[in-house]
Scaffold this motif. Structure first.
Motif, short mmCIF file in Angstrom:
data_model
loop_
_atom_site.label_atom_id
_atom_site.label_comp_id
_atom_site.label_asym_id
_atom_site.label_seq_id
_atom_site.Cartn_x
_atom_site.Cartn_y
_atom_site.Cartn_z
N CYS A 1 50.23 40.35 42.38
CA CYS A 1 49.70 38.98 42.19
C CYS A 1 50.62 37.91 42.78
CB CYS A 1 49.53 38.73 40.70
SG CYS A 1 49.05 37.05 40.35
N THR B 1 45.03 31.56 32.81
CA THR B 1 45.97 32.35 33.61
C THR B 1 46.16 31.67 34.98
OG1 THR B 1 44.17 33.66 34.54
CG2 THR B 1 45.23 34.56 32.57
N PRO B 2 47.27 31.92 35.65
CA PRO B 2 47.46 31.31 36.97
C PRO B 2 46.32 31.61 37.95
CG PRO B 2 49.52 32.22 36.20
CD PRO B 2 48.48 32.64 35.20
N CYS B 3 45.72 32.79 37.86
CA CYS B 3 44.63 33.11 38.81
C CYS B 3 43.37 32.31 38.48
CB CYS B 3 44.34 34.62 38.83
SG CYS B 3 44.02 35.35 37.23
N CYS C 1 52.57 34.43 33.41
CA CYS C 1 51.67 35.56 33.17
C CYS C 1 52.36 36.84 33.58
CB CYS C 1 50.39 35.35 34.00
SG CYS C 1 49.14 36.58 33.68
N HIS C 2 52.26 37.82 32.72
CA HIS C 2 52.91 39.11 32.97
C HIS C 2 51.92 40.07 33.61
CE1 HIS C 2 56.21 41.77 32.10
NE2 HIS C 2 55.40 42.65 31.56
N GLY C 3 50.63 39.82 33.34
CA GLY C 3 49.56 40.72 33.77
C GLY C 3 48.49 40.68 32.69
N ILE C 4 47.39 41.37 32.93
CA ILE C 4 46.33 41.32 31.91
C ILE C 4 45.72 42.71 31.74
CG2 ILE C 4 44.34 40.72 33.39
CD1 ILE C 4 45.06 38.66 30.34
N SER D 1 44.86 43.69 40.42
CA SER D 1 45.36 42.50 41.13
C SER D 1 46.69 42.00 40.55
CB SER D 1 44.33 41.37 41.05
OG SER D 1 44.11 41.03 39.70
N CYS D 2 46.99 42.39 39.31
CA CYS D 2 48.21 41.86 38.67
C CYS D 2 49.49 42.40 39.31
CB CYS D 2 48.22 42.21 37.18
SG CYS D 2 46.81 41.53 36.29
N ALA E 1 49.55 34.60 42.44
CA ALA E 1 49.28 33.41 41.62
C ALA E 1 50.32 33.22 40.52
CB ALA E 1 47.88 33.51 41.01
N ARG E 2 50.83 34.33 39.96
CA ARG E 2 51.81 34.18 38.88
C ARG E 2 53.17 33.71 39.40
NH1 ARG E 2 55.00 38.99 38.98
NH2 ARG E 2 53.83 40.76 39.77
N THR F 1 40.67 39.16 40.52
CA THR F 1 41.44 38.77 39.33
C THR F 1 40.55 38.66 38.09
OG1 THR F 1 41.08 36.42 39.72
CG2 THR F 1 43.01 37.41 40.78
S1 SF4 Z 1 49.16 38.66 36.85
FE1 SF4 Z 1 48.03 37.40 38.30
S2 SF4 Z 1 46.05 38.37 38.55
FE2 SF4 Z 1 46.97 39.20 36.71
S3 SF4 Z 1 46.14 37.89 35.08
FE3 SF4 Z 1 48.13 37.06 35.67
S4 SF4 Z 1 47.68 35.51 37.17
FE4 SF4 Z 1 45.84 36.79 36.99
#
Ligand code: SF4
Ligand code: SF4
Ligand code: SF4
Length: 394
Positions: A263, A164-166, A190-193, A259-260, A265-266, A14
């Motif tokens: 994921c 972020t959740p991760c 979190c949508h992704g990064i 990883s998003c 964690a989100r 992550t």
């Molecule tokens: S989607 Fe998940 S892995 Fe990606 S930034 Fe957000 S919490 Fe982290």
């Protein structure tokens, strides 16, 4: 080995940076890989095989499960200070949380822009006058290691961390492992990064160095994402109202960290005290100023939310209503070939070509819908609000 390299690939890394922050012999460095994502590099000669990095690493945890329904409390919330709402993302909740935390002796931890390197980094502060630097969601990867080192090495201070959740997952695992109770952990929907390379190739046309970068400005309204730059000549430049390459590529989901996509964690609120974000969905579809969603997960989270409540207009809502308009719990498919092409162009600083891969791949239906949305975005904000109120799903 007994370290994070026991899983040999970093596909599900992550980029949280926590392994590097906690390694007792500094055997792990976090560096950008060729695609612009942060990845660990281990010096095996230095490693003493203590296994600490593995214990907090998301990649080794098979027990993360989706929080479908839990004893949490969900709210919509808007700051009563209208000027602050205008200046902040969503309903200006995080700034109120930070102020309250500093008042209670916490150091606060957020993401700020590094004007020398044109990257973003996670930093700490106890100065209430400096928290404006943490305003605005930033959408690409932040370098966390120095801040996380401070948090895990400092025995005296309390920290309120927004991440972020991760990242929050890794901090919670560390705190549990070390029986630490000095953290207040706040994550966001979190949508992704995106990679640092997306930002680097995007800002080429805006002539860095900047005096200021404001992420998520509301100049075009809450629903229309934009960035405001102040260049070296103090000239203000606003990013495009429609077809902005940075936001379109971000929302294409075609350049996220690997990883998003899967994921976990989100899609859980097990690790944070509070989860915050935009209150998307039908209820506030015609609101153009911004409304926050707040999930209160723990007693600690509740106490801070209660403390700031006099400064907010709040409404109790259902958890399910909030998550139905988020990517929470929703699997995400993507076109691996297009992602590879886009990342390849971005690392060569060719954002126009990356954009073409995304845009040319849209169906006629999606292109038509996008054009219609763009027409609405060009209308005065009051008209946009009325149209959104009628359509509810634009
Ligand atoms: S989607 Fe998940 S892995 Fe990606 S930034 Fe957000 S919490 Fe982290
Ligand atoms: S997920 Fe975090 S802890 Fe695990 S390898 Fe990646 S940066 Fe390190
Ligand atoms: S096993 Fe211990 S020494 Fe080796 S990299 Fe991980 S934390 Fe560092």
């Amino acid at each position: 080995m007994n370290n994070i390299a026991d899983i040999s690939n970093y596909d599900q890394c992550t980029s949280c940076g926590m392994c590097s922050a906690i390694c007792p012999v500094e055997a792990i460095q976090i560096k950008l890989d060729e695609n612009g994502f942060y990845r660990p590099e281990i010096n095996e000669e230095k490693c003493i095989a203590c296994g600490k990095c593995k214990k907090i690493c998301y990649r080794f945890d098979q027990n993360i499960s989706l929080t479908a329904k839990k004893n949490v409390h969900a709210y919509s919330a808007v700051n009563k200070d209208k000027e602050l709402v205008r200046e902040c993302s969503s309903g200006a909740i995080s700034e109120e949380i930070m102020k309250a935390c500093i008042k209670h002796g916490y150091k606060v931890v957020g993401v700020e822009y590094d004007y020398e390197k044109d990257i973003i980094k996670t930093t700490t502060t106890s100065d209430v006058n400096s928290i404006t630097k943490y305003r605005g969601s930033k959408y690409f990867q932040s370098y966390t290691v120095e801040a996380f080192k401070e948090i895990t090495k400092n025995k005296e201070d309390k920290y309120a961390v927004i991440g972020t959740p991760c990242q929050i997952y890794a901090l919670r695992k560390w705190a549990e492992e070390h029986k630490k109770d000095n953290l207040l952990l706040i994550d966001f929907f979190c949508h992704g990064i995106a990679p640092v390379s997306l930002w680097k190739s995007y800002i080429k046309e805006f002539q860095s160095p900047f005096l200021k970068v404001d992420f998520r400005t509301k100049d075009y309204g809450w629903h229309n994402f934009a960035t405001r730059f102040i260049d070296a000549d103090k000239k203000e430049i606003l990013s495009k109202r429609t077809n902005d390459q940075f936001y379109d590529l971000f929302f294409s989901e075609l350049c996220f960290n690997n990883s998003c996509y899967k994921c976990k964690a989100r899609s859980t609120v097990e690790y944070s005290d509070l989860r915050i974000g935009d209150f998307w969905g039908k209820r506030y579809a015609s609101n153009m100023e911004g409304v926050s969603a707040v999930i209160v997960n723990t007693k600690k989270g509740y106490e801070i939310f209660k403390e700031i409540s006099p400064y907010l207009k709040t409404k109790k809502v259902e958890f399910e209503e909030i998550i139905s308009a988020q990517s929470y719990g929703k699997p995400r498919e993507y076109d691996a070939r297009k992602r590879e092409q886009i990342l390849d162009y971005l690392k060569k600083n060719k954002i126009k070509e990356a954009y073409k891969v995304y845009y040319n791949g849209l169906s006629v239906k999606v292109k038509t819908l996008k054009s219609a949305k763009n027409m609405i975005k060009k209308c005065p904000i009051i008209i946009q609000s009325r149209v959104r109120g009628i359509m509810k799903s634009v």
